[in-house]
Write a protein that holds these residues in place. Structure first.
Motif, PDB file in Angstrom:
ATOM      1  N   ARG A  46       0.826  -1.204   0.000  1.00 16.30           N
ATOM      2  CA  ARG A  46       0.000   0.000   0.000  1.00 16.30           C
ATOM      3  C   ARG A  46       0.864   1.260   0.000  1.00 16.30           C
ATOM      4  NH1 ARG A  46      -2.870   3.851   2.635  1.00 16.30           N
ATOM      5  NH2 ARG A  46      -5.104   3.971   2.116  1.00 16.30           N
ATOM      6  N   ASP A  47       1.940   1.255   0.774  1.00 16.08           N
ATOM      7  CA  ASP A  47       2.835   2.417   0.818  1.00 16.08           C
ATOM      8  C   ASP A  47       3.466   2.685  -0.544  1.00 16.08           C
ATOM      9  OD1 ASP A  47       2.241   2.649   3.492  1.00 16.08           O
ATOM     10  OD2 ASP A  47       4.070   1.627   4.175  1.00 16.08           O
ATOM     11  N   ALA A  48       3.850   1.616  -1.240  1.00 21.34           N
ATOM     12  CA  ALA A  48       4.471   1.783  -2.555  1.00 21.34           C
ATOM     13  C   ALA A  48       3.475   2.344  -3.561  1.00 21.34           C
ATOM     14  CB  ALA A  48       5.027   0.448  -3.041  1.00 21.34           C
ATOM     15  N   LEU A  49       2.233   1.842  -3.530  1.00 18.15           N
ATOM     16  CA  LEU A  49       1.210   2.343  -4.447  1.00 18.15           C
ATOM     17  C   LEU A  49       0.872   3.794  -4.125  1.00 18.15           C
ATOM     18  CD1 LEU A  49      -0.777   1.861  -6.725  1.00 18.15           C
ATOM     19  CD2 LEU A  49      -2.403   0.927  -5.033  1.00 18.15           C
ATOM     20  N   ARG A  50       0.796   4.117  -2.856  1.00 13.31           N
ATOM     21  CA  ARG A  50       0.517   5.502  -2.443  1.00 13.31           C
ATOM     22  C   ARG A  50       1.604   6.434  -2.937  1.00 13.31           C
ATOM     23  NH1 ARG A  50       2.370   8.062   2.277  1.00 13.31           N
ATOM     24  NH2 ARG A  50       1.096   9.809   3.026  1.00 13.31           N
ATOM     25  N   ALA A  51       2.870   6.023  -2.791  1.00 10.49           N
ATOM     26  CA  ALA A  51       3.986   6.856  -3.261  1.00 10.49           C
ATOM     27  C   ALA A  51       3.938   7.040  -4.768  1.00 10.49           C
ATOM     28  CB  ALA A  51       5.312   6.224  -2.831  1.00 10.49           C
ATOM     29  N   ARG A  52       3.540   5.994  -5.505  1.00  7.33           N
ATOM     30  CA  ARG A  52       3.465   6.100  -6.955  1.00  7.33           C
ATOM     31  C   ARG A  52       2.361   7.071  -7.377  1.00  7.33           C
ATOM     32  NH1 ARG A  52       3.200   1.044  -7.984  1.00  7.33           N
ATOM     33  NH2 ARG A  52       0.991   0.800  -8.526  1.00  7.33           N
ATOM     34  N   ILE A  53       1.241   7.065  -6.670  1.00  7.66           N
ATOM     35  CA  ILE A  53       0.157   7.999  -6.990  1.00  7.66           C
ATOM     36  C   ILE A  53       0.589   9.434  -6.719  1.00  7.66           C
ATOM     37  CG2 ILE A  53      -2.166   8.713  -6.339  1.00  7.66           C
ATOM     38  CD1 ILE A  53      -2.823   5.810  -5.754  1.00  7.66           C
ATOM     39  N   VAL A  54       1.231   9.650  -5.565  1.00  5.37           N
ATOM     40  CA  VAL A  54       1.694  11.004  -5.232  1.00  5.37           C
ATOM     41  C   VAL A  54       2.677  11.505  -6.278  1.00  5.37           C
ATOM     42  CG1 VAL A  54       3.030  12.349  -3.564  1.00  5.37           C
ATOM     43  CG2 VAL A  54       1.291  10.749  -2.754  1.00  5.37           C
ATOM     44  N   GLU A  55       3.593  10.646  -6.697  1.00  8.02           N
ATOM     45  CA  GLU A  55       4.583  11.034  -7.703  1.00  8.02           C
ATOM     46  C   GLU A  55       3.915  11.376  -9.033  1.00  8.02           C
ATOM     47  OE1 GLU A  55       8.717   9.310  -9.709  1.00  8.02           O
ATOM     48  OE2 GLU A  55       7.565   8.103  -8.274  1.00  8.02           O
ATOM     49  N   ALA A  56       2.856  10.652  -9.365  1.00 10.36           N
ATOM     50  CA  ALA A  56       2.169  10.899 -10.631  1.00 10.36           C
ATOM     51  C   ALA A  56       1.473  12.260 -10.641  1.00 10.36           C
ATOM     52  CB  ALA A  56       1.146   9.794 -10.893  1.00 10.36           C
ATOM     53  N   TRP A  57       1.025  12.724  -9.475  1.00  8.12           N
ATOM     54  CA  TRP A  57       0.284  13.987  -9.401  1.00  8.12           C
ATOM     55  C   TRP A  57       1.154  15.172  -8.997  1.00  8.12           C
ATOM     56  CZ3 TRP A  57      -4.583  14.895 -11.054  1.00  8.12           C
ATOM     57  CH2 TRP A  57      -5.394  13.785 -11.315  1.00  8.12           C
ATOM     58  N   LEU A  58       2.438  14.950  -8.781  1.00  8.54           N
ATOM     59  CA  LEU A  58       3.316  16.055  -8.386  1.00  8.54           C
ATOM     60  C   LEU A  58       3.373  17.189  -9.415  1.00  8.54           C
ATOM     61  CD1 LEU A  58       6.391  14.476  -6.571  1.00  8.54           C
ATOM     62  CD2 LEU A  58       4.762  16.137  -5.669  1.00  8.54           C
ATOM     63  N   LEU A  84       2.856  18.713   0.239  1.00  4.55           N
ATOM     64  CA  LEU A  84       2.218  18.302   1.491  1.00  4.55           C
ATOM     65  C   LEU A  84       0.698  18.269   1.336  1.00  4.55           C
ATOM     66  CD1 LEU A  84       2.307  17.656   4.509  1.00  4.55           C
ATOM     67  CD2 LEU A  84       2.361  20.122   4.957  1.00  4.55           C
ATOM     68  N   GLY A  85       0.150  19.293   0.669  1.00  2.00           N
ATOM     69  CA  GLY A  85      -1.289  19.291   0.412  1.00  2.00           C
ATOM     70  C   GLY A  85      -1.709  18.131  -0.471  1.00  2.00           C
ATOM     71  N   LEU A  86      -0.854  17.767  -1.433  1.00  2.00           N
ATOM     72  CA  LEU A  86      -1.149  16.632  -2.299  1.00  2.00           C
ATOM     73  C   LEU A  86      -1.195  15.339  -1.496  1.00  2.00           C
ATOM     74  CD1 LEU A  86      -1.473  15.202  -5.024  1.00  2.00           C
ATOM     75  CD2 LEU A  86       1.025  15.294  -5.272  1.00  2.00           C
ATOM     76  N   VAL A  87      -0.240  15.143  -0.609  1.00  2.00           N
ATOM     77  CA  VAL A  87      -0.232  13.938   0.223  1.00  2.00           C
ATOM     78  C   VAL A  87      -1.505  13.855   1.064  1.00  2.00           C
ATOM     79  CG1 VAL A  87       0.943  12.794   2.136  1.00  2.00           C
ATOM     80  CG2 VAL A  87       2.275  13.770   0.272  1.00  2.00           C
ATOM     81  N   LYS A  88      -1.923  14.979   1.629  1.00  2.00           N
ATOM     82  CA  LYS A  88      -3.161  14.988   2.414  1.00  2.00           C
ATOM     83  C   LYS A  88      -4.362  14.637   1.541  1.00  2.00           C
ATOM     84  CE  LYS A  88      -1.664  18.359   5.885  1.00  2.00           C
ATOM     85  NZ  LYS A  88      -1.933  19.687   6.494  1.00  2.00           N
ATOM     86  N   ALA A  89      -4.369  15.153   0.307  1.00  2.00           N
ATOM     87  CA  ALA A  89      -5.487  14.862  -0.595  1.00  2.00           C
ATOM     88  C   ALA A  89      -5.526  13.378  -0.951  1.00  2.00           C
ATOM     89  CB  ALA A  89      -5.366  15.719  -1.854  1.00  2.00           C
ATOM     90  N   VAL A  90      -4.367  12.786  -1.203  1.00  2.00           N
ATOM     91  CA  VAL A  90      -4.314  11.351  -1.530  1.00  2.00           C
ATOM     92  C   VAL A  90      -4.813  10.518  -0.359  1.00  2.00           C
ATOM     93  CG1 VAL A  90      -2.747   9.433  -2.036  1.00  2.00           C
ATOM     94  CG2 VAL A  90      -2.490  11.606  -3.249  1.00  2.00           C
ATOM     95  N   ASP A  91      -4.411  10.894   0.849  1.00  2.00           N
ATOM     96  CA  ASP A  91      -4.800  10.111   2.028  1.00  2.00           C
ATOM     97  C   ASP A  91      -6.292  10.239   2.335  1.00  2.00           C
ATOM     98  OD1 ASP A  91      -2.223   9.219   2.358  1.00  2.00           O
ATOM     99  OD2 ASP A  91      -1.670  10.758   3.809  1.00  2.00           O
ATOM    100  N   ARG A  92      -6.896  11.369   1.999  1.00  2.00           N
ATOM    101  CA  ARG A  92      -8.283  11.603   2.380  1.00  2.00           C
ATOM    102  C   ARG A  92      -9.277  11.298   1.255  1.00  2.00           C
ATOM    103  NH1 ARG A  92      -7.083  17.606   4.952  1.00  2.00           N
ATOM    104  NH2 ARG A  92      -5.737  16.917   6.690  1.00  2.00           N
ATOM    105  N   TYR A  93      -8.780  11.084   0.058  1.00  2.00           N
ATOM    106  CA  TYR A  93      -9.670  10.904  -1.090  1.00  2.00           C
ATOM    107  C   TYR A  93     -10.375   9.551  -1.016  1.00  2.00           C
ATOM    108  CZ  TYR A  93     -11.092  10.208  -5.949  1.00  2.00           C
ATOM    109  OH  TYR A  93     -11.808   9.941  -7.090  1.00  2.00           O
ATOM    110  N   ASP A  94     -11.666   9.581  -1.287  1.00  2.00           N
ATOM    111  CA  ASP A  94     -12.481   8.364  -1.317  1.00  2.00           C
ATOM    112  C   ASP A  94     -12.933   8.131  -2.756  1.00  2.00           C
ATOM    113  OD1 ASP A  94     -14.173   6.250  -1.036  1.00  2.00           O
ATOM    114  OD2 ASP A  94     -15.343   7.105   0.603  1.00  2.00           O
ATOM    115  N   PRO A  95     -12.364   7.142  -3.467  1.00  2.00           N
ATOM    116  CA  PRO A  95     -12.710   6.944  -4.885  1.00  2.00           C
ATOM    117  C   PRO A  95     -14.136   6.438  -5.079  1.00  2.00           C
ATOM    118  CG  PRO A  95     -11.301   5.165  -4.105  1.00  2.00           C
ATOM    119  CD  PRO A  95     -11.361   6.164  -3.002  1.00  2.00           C
TER     120      PRO A  95
END
Length: 276
Positions: A46-58, A84-95
């Motif tokens: 999960r951490d690896a996928l989360r990091a990949r999503i954050v990197e894609a939206w940077l 930092l705001g992007l990381v918060k958005a990824v963590d809080r987003y409900d698809p």
């Protein structure tokens, strides 16, 4: 012989839908990744996928940070705040709510940057209402200047442009100088000998400590006989020695000493009685 040609309509529809769904080139299609992220339990996958999503939206976060350049903050710092705001958005987003991530992330990242300016960029703390007045006045001044005005817009012009009262405009103009402050070691304008702002500051007046004492004995002094008042005045205000006072009044130094001690004790007791 009839040759079959692939129908271009589905691809065209797909392209239009993609363009509508992702209006910016920095908006990657990570819908499937977000659904997988929501289903994964905490752990390395999960951490690896989360990091990949954050990197894609940077890139999108960097673009949003660029909107706030030239406002007194370093670009690299703005990019970090946006990330930092992007990381918060990824963590809080409900698809599963059916809302595109970009429509959720943009206000989240923008809000994080604005909070950074509000909480960390003001040298002097001012209320949020005054900060908003400052921003409206600042934008109005820029717009009026771009409209061809050769001089700084007047308060009345800014009030008409913004719909604010002239008093609110003046308050916003004052807040323009509150965003940053000069160091006390800064050299004052026009000075040639290194005269700084700190040199213009006053120092505590030691006489302030005696104000209360003087006021507390004022009534007692007025009630003393004239000779005793004269002796106290000569001793404590003219800084004369007891021998000089005795010589000037024609009495002994011992007598002067007894009178001073007796008067001081009387004034002390009276002051303590009034404050009790």
């Amino acid at each position: 012989m009839r040759t079959s040609v692939p129908n271009p309509v589905p691809n065209l529809v797909h392209d239009r839908a993609s363009a509508k769904r992702h209006p910016h080139h920095d908006a990657p299609d990570t819908a499937d990744d977000f659904r997988r992220l929501a289903a994964l339990p905490p752990g390395p996958r999960r951490d690896a996928l989360r990091a990949r999503i954050v990197e894609a939206w940077l890139p999108m976060a960097d673009r949003l940070a660029g909107r706030f350049r030239d406002r007194g903050e370093y670009t690299d710092d703005l990019r970090q705040v946006a990330a930092l705001g992007l990381v918060k958005a990824v963590d809080r987003y409900d698809p599963w709510l059916g809302k595109a991530f970009e429509s959720y992330a943009v206000p989240t990242i923008t809000g994080e940057i604005k909070r950074h300016f509000r909480d960390h960029m003001w040298t002097l703390h001012v209320p949020r209402r005054v900060q908003e007045l400052r921003n409206r006045v600042r934008v109005a001044c820029r717009e009026l200047s771009q409209a061809g005005s050769a001089h700084h817009p007047a308060v009345a012009d800014i009030a008409r442009h913004t719909g604010l009262s002239e008093e609110e405009v003046r308050e916003g103009l004052l807040a323009l100088d509150s965003f940053s402050a000069l160091s006390l070691d800064a050299q004052t304008a026009g000075s040639e000998n290194g005269y700084s702002l700190s040199d213009a500051l006053g120092s505590p007046d030691p006489a302030l400590d005696t104000v209360v004492d003087r006021e507390s004995v004022k009534a007692g002094l007025a009630a003393l006989p004239e000779r005793e008042r004269t002796i106290l005045y000569m001793r404590f205000f003219q800084d004369m020695t007891q021998s000089r006072i005795a010589e000037q009044l024609g009495i002994s130094q011992m007598h002067v000493s007894r009178l001073i001690n007796r008067c001081c004790e009387r004034l002390r007791q009276q002051a303590l009685k009034e404050t009790a």
